[in-house]
Design a protein around this motif. Structure first.
Motif, PDB file in Angstrom:
ATOM      1  N   ALA A  57       0.733  -1.258   0.071  1.00  0.00           N
ATOM      2  CA  ALA A  57       0.251  -0.068   0.047  1.00  0.00           C
ATOM      3  C   ALA A  57       0.829   1.273  -0.104  1.00  0.00           C
ATOM      4  N   GLU A  58       1.898   1.409   0.565  1.00  0.00           N
ATOM      5  CA  GLU A  58       2.625   2.463   0.923  1.00  0.00           C
ATOM      6  C   GLU A  58       3.491   2.742  -0.651  1.00  0.00           C
ATOM      7  N   ARG A  59       3.550   1.803  -1.428  1.00  0.00           N
ATOM      8  CA  ARG A  59       4.135   2.161  -2.781  1.00  0.00           C
ATOM      9  C   ARG A  59       3.070   2.783  -3.911  1.00  0.00           C
ATOM     10  N   ILE A  60       1.685   2.459  -3.669  1.00  0.00           N
ATOM     11  CA  ILE A  60       0.936   3.063  -4.458  1.00  0.00           C
ATOM     12  C   ILE A  60       0.706   4.831  -4.401  1.00  0.00           C
ATOM     13  N   PRO A  61       0.663   5.206  -5.380  1.00  0.00           N
ATOM     14  CA  PRO A  61       0.604   6.717  -5.472  1.00  0.00           C
ATOM     15  C   PRO A  61      -0.688   7.151  -4.997  1.00  0.00           C
ATOM     16  N   VAL A  62      -0.655   8.256  -4.333  1.00  0.00           N
ATOM     17  CA  VAL A  62      -2.267   8.746  -3.840  1.00  0.00           C
ATOM     18  C   VAL A  62      -3.272   8.709  -5.057  1.00  0.00           C
ATOM     19  N   VAL A  63      -2.977   9.356  -6.098  1.00  0.00           N
ATOM     20  CA  VAL A  63      -3.971   9.385  -6.872  1.00  0.00           C
ATOM     21  C   VAL A  63      -4.415   7.995  -7.542  1.00  0.00           C
ATOM     22  N   GLN A  64      -3.449   6.991  -7.653  1.00  0.00           N
ATOM     23  CA  GLN A  64      -3.862   5.729  -7.920  1.00  0.00           C
ATOM     24  C   GLN A  64      -4.949   4.943  -6.780  1.00  0.00           C
ATOM     25  N   LYS A  65      -4.545   5.366  -5.583  1.00  0.00           N
ATOM     26  CA  LYS A  65      -5.456   4.966  -4.276  1.00  0.00           C
ATOM     27  C   LYS A  65      -6.739   5.555  -4.493  1.00  0.00           C
ATOM     28  N   PHE A  66      -6.903   6.751  -4.828  1.00  0.00           N
ATOM     29  CA  PHE A  66      -8.182   7.655  -4.985  1.00  0.00           C
ATOM     30  C   PHE A  66      -9.065   6.717  -6.023  1.00  0.00           C
ATOM     31  N   LEU A  67      -8.218   6.372  -7.211  1.00  0.00           N
ATOM     32  CA  LEU A  67      -8.892   5.841  -8.425  1.00  0.00           C
ATOM     33  C   LEU A  67      -9.317   4.518  -8.108  1.00  0.00           C
ATOM     34  N   SER A  68      -8.585   3.741  -7.403  1.00  0.00           N
ATOM     35  CA  SER A  68      -8.931   2.386  -6.899  1.00  0.00           C
ATOM     36  C   SER A  68     -10.122   2.293  -6.219  1.00  0.00           C
ATOM     37  N   LEU A  69     -10.295   3.267  -5.051  1.00  0.00           N
ATOM     38  CA  LEU A  69     -11.349   3.308  -4.519  1.00  0.00           C
ATOM     39  C   LEU A  69     -12.571   3.675  -5.236  1.00  0.00           C
ATOM     40  N   LEU A  70     -12.513   4.674  -5.831  1.00  0.00           N
ATOM     41  CA  LEU A  70     -13.786   5.017  -6.928  1.00  0.00           C
ATOM     42  C   LEU A  70     -13.933   4.056  -7.818  1.00  0.00           C
ATOM     43  N   SER A  71     -13.119   3.282  -8.477  1.00  0.00           N
ATOM     44  CA  SER A  71     -13.348   1.864  -9.104  1.00  0.00           C
ATOM     45  C   SER A  71     -14.345   1.086  -8.466  1.00  0.00           C
ATOM     46  N   SER A  72     -13.662   0.709  -7.133  1.00  0.00           N
ATOM     47  CA  SER A  72     -14.564  -0.358  -6.428  1.00  0.00           C
ATOM     48  C   SER A  72     -15.779   0.061  -6.064  1.00  0.00           C
ATOM     49  N   LEU A  73     -16.110   1.406  -5.747  1.00  0.00           N
ATOM     50  CA  LEU A  73     -17.315   2.107  -5.388  1.00  0.00           C
ATOM     51  C   LEU A  73     -18.384   1.988  -6.550  1.00  0.00           C
ATOM     52  N   THR A  74     -17.921   2.594  -7.920  1.00  0.00           N
ATOM     53  CA  THR A  74     -18.717   2.543  -8.949  1.00  0.00           C
ATOM     54  C   THR A  74     -19.207   1.243  -9.547  1.00  0.00           C
ATOM     55  N   LYS A  75     -18.268   0.335  -9.296  1.00  0.00           N
ATOM     56  CA  LYS A  75     -18.618  -1.096  -9.921  1.00  0.00           C
ATOM     57  C   LYS A  75     -19.655  -1.574  -9.269  1.00  0.00           C
ATOM     58  N   ARG A  76     -20.052  -1.158  -8.072  1.00  0.00           N
ATOM     59  CA  ARG A  76     -21.344  -1.493  -7.457  1.00  0.00           C
ATOM     60  C   ARG A  76     -22.417  -0.829  -7.973  1.00  0.00           C
ATOM     61  N   LEU A  77     -22.511   0.052  -8.928  1.00  0.00           N
ATOM     62  CA  LEU A  77     -23.650   0.495  -9.538  1.00  0.00           C
ATOM     63  C   LEU A  77     -23.888  -0.024 -10.964  1.00  0.00           C
ATOM     64  N   ASN A  78     -24.841  -0.118 -11.151  1.00  0.00           N
ATOM     65  CA  ASN A  78     -25.392  -0.746 -12.268  1.00  0.00           C
ATOM     66  C   ASN A  78     -25.066   0.561 -13.508  1.00  0.00           C
ATOM     67  N   PRO A  79     -24.937   0.190 -15.133  1.00  0.00           N
ATOM     68  CA  PRO A  79     -24.406   1.191 -16.071  1.00  0.00           C
ATOM     69  C   PRO A  79     -25.099   2.671 -16.000  1.00  0.00           C
ATOM     70  N   VAL A  80     -26.439   2.556 -15.774  1.00  0.00           N
ATOM     71  CA  VAL A  80     -27.434   3.941 -15.985  1.00  0.00           C
ATOM     72  C   VAL A  80     -26.939   4.603 -14.758  1.00  0.00           C
ATOM     73  N   ARG A  81     -26.615   4.184 -13.463  1.00  0.00           N
ATOM     74  CA  ARG A  81     -26.488   5.012 -12.166  1.00  0.00           C
ATOM     75  C   ARG A  81     -24.764   5.346 -12.363  1.00  0.00           C
ATOM     76  N   ARG A  82     -23.824   4.524 -13.008  1.00  0.00           N
ATOM     77  CA  ARG A  82     -22.642   4.949 -13.280  1.00  0.00           C
ATOM     78  C   ARG A  82     -22.626   6.199 -14.108  1.00  0.00           C
ATOM     79  N   LEU A  83     -23.514   6.135 -15.180  1.00  0.00           N
ATOM     80  CA  LEU A  83     -23.582   7.266 -16.025  1.00  0.00           C
ATOM     81  C   LEU A  83     -23.827   8.467 -15.312  1.00  0.00           C
ATOM     82  N   VAL A  84     -24.987   8.323 -14.602  1.00  0.00           N
ATOM     83  CA  VAL A  84     -25.581   9.687 -13.750  1.00  0.00           C
ATOM     84  C   VAL A  84     -24.709  10.108 -12.672  1.00  0.00           C
TER      85      VAL A  84
END
Length: 385
Positions: A57-84
């Motif tokens: 975890a300490e070697r992962i850049p901050v931006v990449q950490k944020f994008l990883s968390l955002l990706s994990s969250l948005t994958k829980r939404l269906n395509p329409v909700r991801r678009l919105v």
């Protein structure tokens, strides 16, 4: 003591406020905040592992950490909700970008912030509606599961059994059953590994198989566990295991046959000796090893059970329940209660244990299902001359 008025003639601002702030005391808010924080932390760590396998975890850049968390969250939404959601985020950022570069007077600039807020609000409302629907389904599943449990109070000849079951979630993986056959009475208690819906479904399958085996074979406790182990081990990919105890009380006899498959050790009270004893017999949990290996390890013993004696079967959720000081309830408290009240009726013993555990944990929420049953043998009815 104040009494709450359950009637309501009109819905007012005050009534809305009272409903909105229900449960918002400092202690409850602290617990909920800690629980939500732990859940977000777990989601964050899981997202980093999933998106960046093998990278510390300490070697992962901050931006990449944020994008990883955002990706994990948005994958829980269906395509329409991801678009919105994407449009809402872009609109939110565009509002401030336009302001910074001096385009705040642009025609569509005033629409960015309301559009962003509306999109997020719509997603939130739809997710809440779906959660409500899921909760209704879970409540229905809970009703079905509870209907499969035996009555809390059962009487068969001289035996009486009184049970208690409380699930940590809407549904649970603890199993307790009382099955009567032509030769005697079976009392089984079991705990399926895991929690929630998967454990509950597995428990229902185990219950159906137990009834089928008893109806067809009338096995002794060891034979019952051997047959159940064949079923649990039939799916090689299935890593589920089940701990269990089974006692068989033959009609008209002052003894019972008992086997324990890796489960918590039951406690028996002997009126003759006015003392308690632990039924510590060997045996692996079902599903942990082959049926052949289980047969070599699993013991079946005969124990005396005379009028005035009592037997307590329980799952680990009872002795592992914790209070606000993080102390476990433990076996010693159970042993003490049975030592004092063991000669009384099963309902009295069960109620004493329930009162004790409720007093011990206080306002703490159980982290595991709590299930136990007390079996007591009454004096035979006296014949009138």
């Amino acid at each position: 003591m104040g009494l709450k008025n359950e009637t309501r003639s009109s819905y007012s601002t005050k009534a809305f406020y009272e409903e909105y702030v229900t449960g918002m005391n400092s202690k409850q808010l602290g617990k909920e905040f800690q629980s939500d924080s732990e859940r977000i932390k777990q989601l964050y760590h899981d997202a980093l592992k999933e998106q960046n396998p093998g990278v510390p975890a300490e070697r992962i850049p901050v931006v990449q950490k944020f994008l990883s968390l955002l990706s994990s969250l948005t994958k829980r939404l269906n395509p329409v909700r991801r678009l919105v959601f994407g449009i809402s985020v872009v609109s939110f950022l565009a509002h401030y970008i336009f302001s910074l570069i001096g385009l705040s007077g642009f025609l569509i600039h005033p629409l960015f912030l309301p559009l962003s807020f509306t999109g997020i609000l719509l997603i939130l409302l739809i997710e809440l509606l779906e959660k409500s629907d899921v909760q209704k389904e879970l409540d229905f599943a809970r009703e079905i599961q509870l209907s499969l449990l035996p009555p809390s109070n059962a009487r068969i000849n001289q035996l009486e059994a009184y049970s208690f079951a409380a699930t940590a979630q809407e549904v649970g993986g603890d199993y307790i059953d009382i099955v009567e056959s032509e030769k005697g009475t079976y009392i089984i208690i079991a705990d399926v590994s895991g929690k929630g819906m998967s454990a509950a479904l597995y428990m229902v399958r185990i219950q159906a198989l137990v009834h089928l085996l008893i109806k067809k074979l009338e096995p002794n406790p060891k034979e019952l566990f051997m047959e159940l182990n064949n079923y649990v081990k039939s799916n090689k990919r299935d890593k589920t295991f089940v701990t269990a105890c089974a006692a068989f009380f033959p009609h008209g006899e002052d003894h019972f046959l008992f086997s324990r498959a890796g489960h918590n050790i039951p406690i028996i009270y002997s009126k003759k000796h006015d003392a308690t004893f632990r039924l510590d017999t060997d045996g692996f949990a079902l599903g942990m090893t082959s049926t052949k290996a289980l047969g070599k390890k699993l013991q079946e013993k005969k124990f005396l059970f005379e009028p005035g004696d009592s037997l307590l079967l329980y799952t680990d959720g009872l002795i592992e329940a914790r209070n606000d000081k993080n102390e476990e309830y433990g076996e010693d408290r159970l042993d003490g209660i049975l030592s004092i009240y063991g000669s009384l009726h099963a309902k009295t013993i069960t109620q004493k244990i329930r009162s004790s555990i409720e007093l011990f944990i206080g306002d703490e929420k159980p982290i595991d299902d709590i299930t136990f049953t007390t079996i007591h043998k009454n004096e035979p009815p006296k014949e009138l001359s």
